[in-house]
Design a protein around this motif. Structure first.
Motif, PDB file in Angstrom:
ATOM      1  N   SER A  44       8.401  -2.693  -8.733  1.00  0.00           N
ATOM      2  CA  SER A  44       7.404  -1.645  -8.941  1.00  0.00           C
ATOM      3  C   SER A  44       6.143  -2.199  -9.600  1.00  0.00           C
ATOM      4  O   SER A  44       6.212  -3.071 -10.467  1.00  0.00           O
ATOM      5  N   MET A  45       5.022  -1.673  -9.163  1.00  0.00           N
ATOM      6  CA  MET A  45       3.732  -2.162  -9.658  1.00  0.00           C
ATOM      7  C   MET A  45       3.498  -1.850 -11.131  1.00  0.00           C
ATOM      8  O   MET A  45       2.587  -2.389 -11.742  1.00  0.00           O
TER       9      MET A  45
ATOM     10  N   GLU B  32      -3.937  -3.654  -1.017  1.00  0.00           N
ATOM     11  CA  GLU B  32      -4.677  -2.799  -0.081  1.00  0.00           C
ATOM     12  C   GLU B  32      -4.028  -1.421  -0.003  1.00  0.00           C
ATOM     13  O   GLU B  32      -2.831  -1.301   0.286  1.00  0.00           O
TER      14      GLU B  32
ATOM     15  N   ARG C 209       0.727  -1.469   9.798  1.00  0.00           N
ATOM     16  CA  ARG C 209       0.343  -1.306   8.397  1.00  0.00           C
ATOM     17  C   ARG C 209       0.597   0.123   7.947  1.00  0.00           C
ATOM     18  O   ARG C 209       0.785   1.016   8.768  1.00  0.00           O
ATOM     19  N   GLN C 210       0.588   0.308   6.622  1.00  0.00           N
ATOM     20  CA  GLN C 210       0.937   1.612   6.054  1.00  0.00           C
ATOM     21  C   GLN C 210      -0.251   2.301   5.398  1.00  0.00           C
ATOM     22  O   GLN C 210      -0.110   3.328   4.754  1.00  0.00           O
TER      23      GLN C 210
ATOM     24  N   ASP D 250       6.956  -4.501  -3.136  1.00  0.00           N
ATOM     25  CA  ASP D 250       6.901  -3.097  -2.728  1.00  0.00           C
ATOM     26  C   ASP D 250       8.149  -2.383  -3.239  1.00  0.00           C
ATOM     27  O   ASP D 250       9.203  -2.993  -3.413  1.00  0.00           O
TER      28      ASP D 250
ATOM     29  N   GLY E 137       2.180  -3.638  -3.591  1.00  0.00           N
ATOM     30  CA  GLY E 137       2.257  -2.502  -2.652  1.00  0.00           C
ATOM     31  C   GLY E 137       2.010  -3.031  -1.251  1.00  0.00           C
ATOM     32  O   GLY E 137       1.215  -2.495  -0.491  1.00  0.00           O
TER      33      GLY E 137
HETATM   34  N1  SAH Z   1      -0.720  -2.692   1.586  1.00  0.00           N
HETATM   35  C1  SAH Z   1      -0.075  -2.045   2.728  1.00  0.00           C
HETATM   36  C2  SAH Z   1       0.649  -0.753   2.361  1.00  0.00           C
HETATM   37  C3  SAH Z   1      -0.209   0.337   1.794  1.00  0.00           C
HETATM   38  S1  SAH Z   1       0.665   1.897   1.617  1.00  0.00           S
HETATM   39  C4  SAH Z   1      -1.107  -1.785   3.803  1.00  0.00           C
HETATM   40  O1  SAH Z   1      -2.310  -1.774   3.493  1.00  0.00           O
HETATM   41  O2  SAH Z   1      -0.719  -1.568   4.948  1.00  0.00           O
HETATM   42  C5  SAH Z   1       1.121   1.873  -0.116  1.00  0.00           C
HETATM   43  C6  SAH Z   1       2.358   1.036  -0.397  1.00  0.00           C
HETATM   44  O3  SAH Z   1       2.613   1.098  -1.802  1.00  0.00           O
HETATM   45  C7  SAH Z   1       3.615   1.517   0.303  1.00  0.00           C
HETATM   46  O4  SAH Z   1       4.193   0.438   1.000  1.00  0.00           O
HETATM   47  C8  SAH Z   1       4.509   1.981  -0.842  1.00  0.00           C
HETATM   48  O5  SAH Z   1       5.888   1.763  -0.599  1.00  0.00           O
HETATM   49  C9  SAH Z   1       4.019   1.141  -1.987  1.00  0.00           C
HETATM   50  N2  SAH Z   1       4.303   1.679  -3.333  1.00  0.00           N
HETATM   51  C10 SAH Z   1       4.234   2.950  -3.752  1.00  0.00           C
HETATM   52  N3  SAH Z   1       4.525   3.030  -5.062  1.00  0.00           N
HETATM   53  C11 SAH Z   1       4.786   1.756  -5.475  1.00  0.00           C
HETATM   54  C12 SAH Z   1       5.148   1.163  -6.725  1.00  0.00           C
HETATM   55  N4  SAH Z   1       5.307   1.904  -7.814  1.00  0.00           N
HETATM   56  N5  SAH Z   1       5.324  -0.169  -6.780  1.00  0.00           N
HETATM   57  C13 SAH Z   1       5.183  -0.945  -5.680  1.00  0.00           C
HETATM   58  N6  SAH Z   1       4.834  -0.437  -4.464  1.00  0.00           N
HETATM   59  C14 SAH Z   1       4.645   0.890  -4.360  1.00  0.00           C
END
Ligand code: SAH
Length: 259
Positions: A104-105, A121, A25-26, A76, A54
């Motif tokens: 993008s979100m 998350e 996870r990130q 993502d 995301g």
């Molecule tokens: N939900 C995952 C990743 C969380 S980290 C977990 O809990 O493990 C945040 C994530 O948001 C990253 O993967 C990043 O690439 C993504 N992110 C950042 N800006 C974004 C945007 N504008 N639109 C969509 N995703 C985005």
């Protein structure tokens, strides 16, 4: 701005992607926390449409898919994460119900009132908590749910060092009651909130990173951006160890009401 105060957004995206690609996870979280949040949601059927915004490589998405009915679209910004997401879904034989797309979100490809559940998350901070709640609300059906984890203060006051760090990386961090009030004002019933256990940071986020950091530094030896990126990760983990009683991630679960 000092380098160690840079937000993750300011580093080269490719470095971030490369570093996090092989992590489960990130962001902080765990399968148990995902399932606990899911336990508050009672509107799902085989026809439900769920978005995981995301989603990263989909650690939490796959847990969701294995425990909830319906179809899930993970979104993502990083194509590398989405590639891994779709191959993870395939390995678990979830490809018919779980699809990852690059997007993008702040410009989501859903119609108004299309979604039954929005999941996110450790990611809504990228658009900002209040803006995300407001803009994503229109995509949810009335009675639909949103479940997001967000960094929050646990106390009214905190030491200057940690306060200043958060003001430089994400000034929208706020106390749990203030976040709950924002949810209410945005047109939702605040159904539940809970603090993610420390292990969501230590075991599921920091520990896997520590091993990867050495490898990463070796791979990019002499590269300033890579070194700064790892220095930031390490500082973040060190601050968490020092100040974890003052902040953490909180899961917020809310239900859209007519307004
Ligand atoms: N939900 C995952 C990743 C969380 S980290 C977990 O809990 O493990 C945040 C994530 O948001 C990253 O993967 C990043 O690439 C993504 N992110 C950042 N800006 C974004 C945007 N504008 N639109 C969509 N995703 C985005």
């Amino acid at each position: 701005m000092r380098n160690e105060d840079k937000t993750i957004h300011e580093f080269d995206f490719n470095f971030i992607c490369d570093f996090f690609l092989n992590m489960e996870r990130q962001g902080p979280g765990s399968p148990e926390a995902t399932l606990k949040a899911l336990g508050f949601i009672d509107n799902l059927t085989d026809k439900s449409l769920i978005a995981d915004i995301g989603c990263g490589t989909g650690g939490q998405t796959m847990v969701l898919a294995q425990h909830a009915p319906g179809s899930i679209t993970g979104i993502d910004l990083f194509p590398g994460f989405i590639g891994r997401f779709n191959s993870n879904a395939g390995k678990l034989n979830l490809q018919d119900r779980v699809k990852g797309i690059v997007g993008s979100m702040d410009n989501l490809p859903f119609r108004d009132e299309e979604l039954d559940l929005i999941w996110s998350e450790g990611a809504i901070y990228n658009i900002g908590f209040e803006r995300g709640l407001r803009e994503w609300r229109s995509l949810l059906k009335t009675g639909g749910y949103i479940a997001v984890s967000e960094s929050s203060w646990f106390t009214e006051k905190r030491p200057a060092e940690i306060h200043d760090f958060w003001m430089s990386v994400y000034p929208e961090i706020d106390t749990i009651p203030n976040k709950m009030a924002q949810i209410q004002k945005a047109g939702y019933i605040p159904v539940a909130s809970f603090i993610l256990p420390e292990t969501c940071w230590t075991d599921h986020y920091h520990a896997p990173q520590a091993a990867a950091q050495e490898k990463f530094l070796h791979k990019y030896a002499g590269n300033k951006t890579a070194e700064e990126f790892i220095a930031f990760q390490r500082r973040e983990a060190e601050l968490y160890r020092k100040y974890k009683e003052f902040y953490g991630y909180v899961f917020y679960i809310a239900k859209k009401i007519e307004q």
